[in-house]
Design a protein around this motif. Structure first.
Motif, PDB file in Angstrom:
ATOM      1  N   LEU A 246       0.834  -1.195   0.000  1.00 26.61           N
ATOM      2  CA  LEU A 246       0.000   0.000   0.000  1.00 26.61           C
ATOM      3  C   LEU A 246       0.875   1.254   0.000  1.00 26.61           C
ATOM      4  CD1 LEU A 246      -2.696   1.484   0.144  1.00 26.61           C
ATOM      5  CD2 LEU A 246      -2.655   1.131   2.634  1.00 26.61           C
ATOM      6  N   SER A 247       1.879   1.290   0.836  1.00 24.73           N
ATOM      7  CA  SER A 247       2.794   2.436   0.870  1.00 24.73           C
ATOM      8  C   SER A 247       3.498   2.616  -0.469  1.00 24.73           C
ATOM      9  CB  SER A 247       3.839   2.253   1.976  1.00 24.73           C
ATOM     10  OG  SER A 247       3.207   2.147   3.224  1.00 24.73           O
ATOM     11  N   ASP A 248       3.900   1.503  -1.080  1.00 25.51           N
ATOM     12  CA  ASP A 248       4.573   1.561  -2.386  1.00 25.51           C
ATOM     13  C   ASP A 248       3.629   2.106  -3.454  1.00 25.51           C
ATOM     14  OD1 ASP A 248       6.791   0.482  -1.144  1.00 25.51           O
ATOM     15  OD2 ASP A 248       6.512  -1.539  -1.984  1.00 25.51           O
ATOM     16  N   ALA A 249       2.379   1.677  -3.413  1.00 23.68           N
ATOM     17  CA  ALA A 249       1.400   2.163  -4.387  1.00 23.68           C
ATOM     18  C   ALA A 249       1.183   3.662  -4.230  1.00 23.68           C
ATOM     19  CB  ALA A 249       0.080   1.415  -4.235  1.00 23.68           C
ATOM     20  N   MET A 250       1.075   4.129  -3.004  1.00 23.16           N
ATOM     21  CA  MET A 250       0.878   5.564  -2.769  1.00 23.16           C
ATOM     22  C   MET A 250       2.096   6.357  -3.240  1.00 23.16           C
ATOM     23  SD  MET A 250      -2.161   5.527  -1.702  1.00 23.16           S
ATOM     24  CE  MET A 250      -2.359   7.221  -1.248  1.00 23.16           C
ATOM     25  N   ALA A 251       3.272   5.806  -3.029  1.00 22.34           N
ATOM     26  CA  ALA A 251       4.509   6.484  -3.455  1.00 22.34           C
ATOM     27  C   ALA A 251       4.625   6.527  -4.977  1.00 22.34           C
ATOM     28  CB  ALA A 251       5.729   5.786  -2.858  1.00 22.34           C
ATOM     29  N   ALA A 252       4.019   5.556  -5.656  1.00 21.61           N
ATOM     30  CA  ALA A 252       4.086   5.512  -7.124  1.00 21.61           C
ATOM     31  C   ALA A 252       3.325   6.679  -7.745  1.00 21.61           C
ATOM     32  CB  ALA A 252       3.532   4.183  -7.643  1.00 21.61           C
ATOM     33  N   GLY A 253       2.316   7.163  -7.042  1.00 24.41           N
ATOM     34  CA  GLY A 253       1.544   8.295  -7.530  1.00 24.41           C
ATOM     35  C   GLY A 253       0.637   7.932  -8.703  1.00 24.41           C
ATOM     36  N   GLY A 254       0.036   8.939  -9.280  1.00 25.24           N
ATOM     37  CA  GLY A 254      -0.799   8.782 -10.470  1.00 25.24           C
ATOM     38  C   GLY A 254      -1.973   7.854 -10.278  1.00 25.24           C
ATOM     39  N   ASP A 255      -2.356   7.208 -11.396  1.00 28.85           N
ATOM     40  CA  ASP A 255      -3.519   6.321 -11.386  1.00 28.85           C
ATOM     41  C   ASP A 255      -3.332   5.124 -10.465  1.00 28.85           C
ATOM     42  OD1 ASP A 255      -4.918   7.944 -13.118  1.00 28.85           O
ATOM     43  OD2 ASP A 255      -4.382   6.807 -14.921  1.00 28.85           O
ATOM     44  N   GLU A 256      -2.088   4.633 -10.371  1.00 27.19           N
ATOM     45  CA  GLU A 256      -1.818   3.481  -9.498  1.00 27.19           C
ATOM     46  C   GLU A 256      -2.144   3.836  -8.045  1.00 27.19           C
ATOM     47  OE1 GLU A 256       1.975   0.758  -8.107  1.00 27.19           O
ATOM     48  OE2 GLU A 256       2.093   1.784 -10.041  1.00 27.19           O
ATOM     49  N   ALA A 257      -1.692   4.994  -7.603  1.00 24.94           N
ATOM     50  CA  ALA A 257      -1.976   5.440  -6.236  1.00 24.94           C
ATOM     51  C   ALA A 257      -3.474   5.658  -6.047  1.00 24.94           C
ATOM     52  CB  ALA A 257      -1.212   6.719  -5.927  1.00 24.94           C
ATOM     53  N   LYS A 258      -4.113   6.244  -7.029  1.00 23.66           N
ATOM     54  CA  LYS A 258      -5.556   6.512  -6.935  1.00 23.66           C
ATOM     55  C   LYS A 258      -6.341   5.214  -6.784  1.00 23.66           C
ATOM     56  CE  LYS A 258      -9.290   8.962  -9.309  1.00 23.66           C
ATOM     57  NZ  LYS A 258     -10.273   8.065  -9.816  1.00 23.66           N
ATOM     58  N   ARG A 259      -6.006   4.214  -7.599  1.00 20.81           N
ATOM     59  CA  ARG A 259      -6.724   2.937  -7.517  1.00 20.81           C
ATOM     60  C   ARG A 259      -6.489   2.254  -6.165  1.00 20.81           C
ATOM     61  NH1 ARG A 259      -4.574   2.573 -12.812  1.00 20.81           N
ATOM     62  NH2 ARG A 259      -2.974   1.139 -12.013  1.00 20.81           N
ATOM     63  N   ALA A 260      -5.251   2.252  -5.713  1.00 21.98           N
ATOM     64  CA  ALA A 260      -4.933   1.627  -4.420  1.00 21.98           C
ATOM     65  C   ALA A 260      -5.633   2.372  -3.280  1.00 21.98           C
ATOM     66  CB  ALA A 260      -3.428   1.601  -4.201  1.00 21.98           C
ATOM     67  N   PHE A 261      -5.630   3.702  -3.357  1.00 22.51           N
ATOM     68  CA  PHE A 261      -6.284   4.525  -2.339  1.00 22.51           C
ATOM     69  C   PHE A 261      -7.783   4.245  -2.293  1.00 22.51           C
ATOM     70  CE2 PHE A 261      -8.395   8.449  -0.987  1.00 22.51           C
ATOM     71  CZ  PHE A 261      -7.785   8.658   0.243  1.00 22.51           C
ATOM     72  N   GLU A 262      -8.409   4.198  -3.447  1.00 27.74           N
ATOM     73  CA  GLU A 262      -9.846   3.927  -3.503  1.00 27.74           C
ATOM     74  C   GLU A 262     -10.169   2.538  -2.962  1.00 27.74           C
ATOM     75  OE1 GLU A 262     -10.702   4.838  -7.615  1.00 27.74           O
ATOM     76  OE2 GLU A 262     -11.035   6.963  -7.153  1.00 27.74           O
ATOM     77  N   ALA A 263      -9.314   1.558  -3.250  1.00 26.28           N
ATOM     78  CA  ALA A 263      -9.519   0.214  -2.711  1.00 26.28           C
ATOM     79  C   ALA A 263      -9.370   0.231  -1.186  1.00 26.28           C
ATOM     80  CB  ALA A 263      -8.535  -0.767  -3.339  1.00 26.28           C
ATOM     81  N   MET A 264      -8.346   0.908  -0.694  1.00 23.09           N
ATOM     82  CA  MET A 264      -8.105   0.983   0.745  1.00 23.09           C
ATOM     83  C   MET A 264      -9.282   1.614   1.485  1.00 23.09           C
ATOM     84  SD  MET A 264      -5.552   3.459   2.846  1.00 23.09           S
ATOM     85  CE  MET A 264      -6.595   4.808   2.291  1.00 23.09           C
ATOM     86  N   MET A 265      -9.901   2.610   0.876  1.00 20.84           N
ATOM     87  CA  MET A 265     -10.994   3.329   1.538  1.00 20.84           C
ATOM     88  C   MET A 265     -12.200   2.432   1.832  1.00 20.84           C
ATOM     89  SD  MET A 265      -9.944   6.348   2.201  1.00 20.84           S
ATOM     90  CE  MET A 265     -11.469   7.159   2.638  1.00 20.84           C
ATOM     91  N   THR A 266     -12.280   1.269   1.204  1.00 18.61           N
ATOM     92  CA  THR A 266     -13.390   0.348   1.441  1.00 18.61           C
ATOM     93  C   THR A 266     -13.067  -0.693   2.512  1.00 18.61           C
ATOM     94  OG1 THR A 266     -12.707  -1.279  -0.216  1.00 18.61           O
ATOM     95  CG2 THR A 266     -14.058   0.582  -0.987  1.00 18.61           C
ATOM     96  N   MET A 267     -11.841  -0.681   3.031  1.00 13.50           N
ATOM     97  CA  MET A 267     -11.361  -1.749   3.911  1.00 13.50           C
ATOM     98  C   MET A 267     -11.292  -1.319   5.366  1.00 13.50           C
ATOM     99  SD  MET A 267      -8.138  -3.018   1.642  1.00 13.50           S
ATOM    100  CE  MET A 267      -8.333  -3.428  -0.095  1.00 13.50           C
ATOM    101  N   LYS A 268     -11.329  -2.300   6.236  1.00 13.82           N
ATOM    102  CA  LYS A 268     -10.906  -2.132   7.629  1.00 13.82           C
ATOM    103  C   LYS A 268      -9.466  -2.641   7.668  1.00 13.82           C
ATOM    104  CE  LYS A 268     -15.391  -2.032   9.759  1.00 13.82           C
ATOM    105  NZ  LYS A 268     -16.220  -2.455  10.850  1.00 13.82           N
ATOM    106  N   LYS A 269      -9.278  -3.959   7.840  1.00 12.26           N
ATOM    107  CA  LYS A 269      -7.933  -4.532   7.726  1.00 12.26           C
ATOM    108  C   LYS A 269      -7.555  -4.510   6.242  1.00 12.26           C
ATOM    109  CE  LYS A 269      -7.496  -8.967   8.051  1.00 12.26           C
ATOM    110  NZ  LYS A 269      -7.430 -10.338   8.568  1.00 12.26           N
ATOM    111  N   ILE A 270      -6.320  -4.151   5.947  1.00  9.05           N
ATOM    112  CA  ILE A 270      -5.894  -4.058   4.552  1.00  9.05           C
ATOM    113  C   ILE A 270      -5.748  -5.455   3.949  1.00  9.05           C
ATOM    114  CG2 ILE A 270      -4.099  -3.237   2.962  1.00  9.05           C
ATOM    115  CD1 ILE A 270      -5.751  -1.005   4.357  1.00  9.05           C
TER     116      ILE A 270
END
Length: 158
Positions: A123-147
């Motif tokens: 998750l940290s790596d995806a956020m660091a990648a930025g762009g669409d990859e970070a956006k998709r990972a962020f949106e997925a994370m927002m639906t979770m409790k435990k990652i």
């Protein structure tokens, strides 16, 4: 040698129990000293445990049994980087399964009210990648409790 900077965590009366739980749960963690009060104080009596020195994942901490005046809040949390789902599950289940509670986006609280972020490196790596990859990972994370590591990896790929 006393560290120059130590995190002080306020507990009602359970600093020693919390420190021993952290030491048993996380690597590079241990209780190094338990100090008793030399006299009565607002949160307790002479010879009650007053402070507990310990480390959590190598970070020096001091637990203070100060009484019920102050409570833990999400304004402070330990963020624990995990390498895979098994490690994520192990820490999450230890915290939540022993009297803690789930929150959102990888956050949980232990039974003493201390907040933890159990954050897989993917998750940290995806956020660091930025762009669409970070956006998709962020949106997925927002639906979770435990990652969910697999779901984050899938979101990264698109």
């Amino acid at each position: 040698m006393t560290p120059k900077n130590t995190i002080c965590l306020w507990f009602d009366k359970d600093a020693e129990d919390a420190a021993r739980f952290y030491a048993a749960t996380f690597p590079d963690s241990k209780v190094t000293a338990v100090r008793k009060a030399p006299a009565d104080f607002p949160g307790g009596k002479k010879d009650d445990v007053l402070t507990v020195e310990f480390t959590v994942l190598g970070i020096p901490c001091n637990g203070l049994n100060g009484g019920p005046v102050f409570k833990q809040s999400e304004a402070f949390s330990f963020q624990v980087a995990t390498d895979d789902q098994a490690e994520t599950d192990r820490y999450w289940n230890a915290i939540v399964g022993k009297g803690g509670q789930e929150s959102a986006c990888g956050w949980c609280k232990d039974r003493w009210g201390l907040s933890w972020q159990i954050t897989p490196r993917v998750l940290s790596d995806a956020m660091a990648a930025g762009g669409d990859e970070a956006k998709r990972a962020f949106e997925a994370m927002m639906t979770m409790k435990k990652i969910d590591v697999a779901a984050i990896e899938k979101a990264r790929r698109g």
